[in-house]
Write a protein that holds these residues in place. Structure first.
Motif, PDB file in Angstrom:
ATOM      1  N   ALA A  20      85.986  -2.206  45.490  1.00 58.82           N
ATOM      2  CA  ALA A  20      85.019  -2.682  45.635  1.00 58.82           C
ATOM      3  C   ALA A  20      84.541  -2.310  44.283  1.00 58.82           C
ATOM      4  O   ALA A  20      83.809  -2.503  43.848  1.00 58.82           O
ATOM      5  CB  ALA A  20      84.014  -3.848  45.722  1.00 58.82           C
ATOM      6  N   VAL A  21      83.914  -0.908  45.225  1.00 60.86           N
ATOM      7  CA  VAL A  21      82.172   0.079  43.899  1.00 60.86           C
ATOM      8  C   VAL A  21      82.758   0.664  43.089  1.00 60.86           C
ATOM      9  O   VAL A  21      82.513   0.993  41.888  1.00 60.86           O
ATOM     10  CB  VAL A  21      82.136   0.679  45.407  1.00 60.86           C
ATOM     11  N   LEU A  22      84.382   0.993  43.448  1.00 59.63           N
ATOM     12  CA  LEU A  22      84.868   2.106  41.915  1.00 59.63           C
ATOM     13  C   LEU A  22      85.621   0.360  41.050  1.00 59.63           C
ATOM     14  O   LEU A  22      86.667   0.842  40.568  1.00 59.63           O
ATOM     15  CB  LEU A  22      85.588   2.491  42.543  1.00 59.63           C
ATOM     16  N   LYS A  80      82.736   8.131  37.163  1.00 54.57           N
ATOM     17  CA  LYS A  80      81.607   8.516  36.453  1.00 54.57           C
ATOM     18  C   LYS A  80      80.515   9.212  37.346  1.00 54.57           C
ATOM     19  O   LYS A  80      79.645   8.696  37.508  1.00 54.57           O
ATOM     20  CB  LYS A  80      80.892   8.579  34.929  1.00 54.57           C
ATOM     21  N   MET A  81      81.289   8.492  38.248  1.00 55.35           N
ATOM     22  CA  MET A  81      80.253   8.899  40.086  1.00 55.35           C
ATOM     23  C   MET A  81      80.455  10.128  40.831  1.00 55.35           C
ATOM     24  O   MET A  81      81.632  10.336  40.806  1.00 55.35           O
ATOM     25  CB  MET A  81      80.848   7.323  40.550  1.00 55.35           C
ATOM     26  N   LYS A  82      79.134  10.162  41.345  1.00 52.63           N
ATOM     27  CA  LYS A  82      79.623  10.931  42.064  1.00 52.63           C
ATOM     28  C   LYS A  82      80.023  10.833  43.807  1.00 52.63           C
ATOM     29  O   LYS A  82      79.714   9.364  43.759  1.00 52.63           O
ATOM     30  CB  LYS A  82      78.070  12.229  42.249  1.00 52.63           C
ATOM     31  N   SER A  83      80.531  11.845  45.081  1.00 52.41           N
ATOM     32  CA  SER A  83      81.085  11.587  45.934  1.00 52.41           C
ATOM     33  C   SER A  83      79.687  11.115  46.671  1.00 52.41           C
ATOM     34  O   SER A  83      79.682  10.025  47.943  1.00 52.41           O
ATOM     35  CB  SER A  83      81.743  12.444  46.449  1.00 52.41           C
ATOM     36  N   LYS A  84      78.496  11.622  46.574  1.00 49.17           N
ATOM     37  CA  LYS A  84      77.949  11.601  47.145  1.00 49.17           C
ATOM     38  C   LYS A  84      76.926   9.481  46.838  1.00 49.17           C
ATOM     39  O   LYS A  84      76.407   9.247  47.589  1.00 49.17           O
ATOM     40  CB  LYS A  84      76.396  12.239  46.842  1.00 49.17           C
ATOM     41  N   GLU A  85      76.778   8.929  45.385  1.00 50.89           N
ATOM     42  CA  GLU A  85      76.795   8.561  45.372  1.00 50.89           C
ATOM     43  C   GLU A  85      78.013   6.733  46.148  1.00 50.89           C
ATOM     44  O   GLU A  85      77.502   5.649  46.301  1.00 50.89           O
ATOM     45  CB  GLU A  85      77.061   7.844  44.216  1.00 50.89           C
ATOM     46  N   LEU A  86      79.206   7.490  46.122  1.00 49.05           N
ATOM     47  CA  LEU A  86      79.494   6.950  46.419  1.00 49.05           C
ATOM     48  C   LEU A  86      80.208   6.136  48.708  1.00 49.05           C
ATOM     49  O   LEU A  86      79.813   5.190  48.952  1.00 49.05           O
ATOM     50  CB  LEU A  86      81.431   7.014  46.554  1.00 49.05           C
ATOM     51  N   ALA A  87      79.881   6.984  49.387  1.00 48.28           N
ATOM     52  CA  ALA A  87      79.809   7.675  50.504  1.00 48.28           C
ATOM     53  C   ALA A  87      78.643   7.021  50.458  1.00 48.28           C
ATOM     54  O   ALA A  87      78.701   5.476  51.947  1.00 48.28           O
ATOM     55  CB  ALA A  87      79.153   8.610  50.723  1.00 48.28           C
ATOM     56  N   ALA A  88      77.128   6.912  49.676  1.00 50.52           N
ATOM     57  CA  ALA A  88      75.661   5.972  50.246  1.00 50.52           C
ATOM     58  C   ALA A  88      76.498   4.306  49.604  1.00 50.52           C
ATOM     59  O   ALA A  88      75.865   3.358  50.312  1.00 50.52           O
ATOM     60  CB  ALA A  88      74.349   6.926  49.250  1.00 50.52           C
ATOM     61  N   ALA A  89      77.412   4.282  48.924  1.00 55.64           N
ATOM     62  CA  ALA A  89      77.540   3.190  48.412  1.00 55.64           C
ATOM     63  C   ALA A  89      77.838   1.988  49.810  1.00 55.64           C
ATOM     64  O   ALA A  89      77.945   0.815  49.844  1.00 55.64           O
ATOM     65  CB  ALA A  89      78.471   2.926  47.265  1.00 55.64           C
ATOM     66  N   ILE A  90      79.131   3.248  50.033  1.00 53.98           N
ATOM     67  CA  ILE A  90      79.112   2.096  51.397  1.00 53.98           C
ATOM     68  C   ILE A  90      79.405   2.454  52.793  1.00 53.98           C
ATOM     69  O   ILE A  90      80.042   1.615  53.378  1.00 53.98           O
ATOM     70  CB  ILE A  90      81.143   2.534  51.256  1.00 53.98           C
TER      71      ILE A  90
END
Length: 68
Positions: free
Chosen positions: A53-55, A15-25
């Motif tokens: 790691a993030v997912l 339940k994560m948006k790609s925008k959030e993942l991009a920022a996190a990595i």
């Protein structure tokens, strides 16, 4: 034979948006989008490690191989 990127599936499960993942990595949304669509010729192990790691997953959860 083709490599299938299942990043969208993992994002949906977490339940994560790609925008959030991009920022996190630490990569651009555009580069992440290219990866999600399978339009890249390669991915750095460092980037793959950060995604996992993030997912909270393994590389095999994200990448698959189609033998056709």
């Amino acid at each position: 034979m083709a490599i299938i990127v299942r990043l969208d599936v993992m994002l949906a499960l977490r339940k994560m948006k790609s925008k959030e993942l991009a920022a996190a990595i630490g990569i651009s949304e555009q580069n992440l989008s290219q990866l999600r669509q399978g339009r890249v010729k390669g991915v750095r192990f460092e980037t793959l490690d950060k995604i996992c790691a993030v997912l909270d997953c393994k590389p095999g959860d994200i990448l698959d191989r189609d033998e056709d």
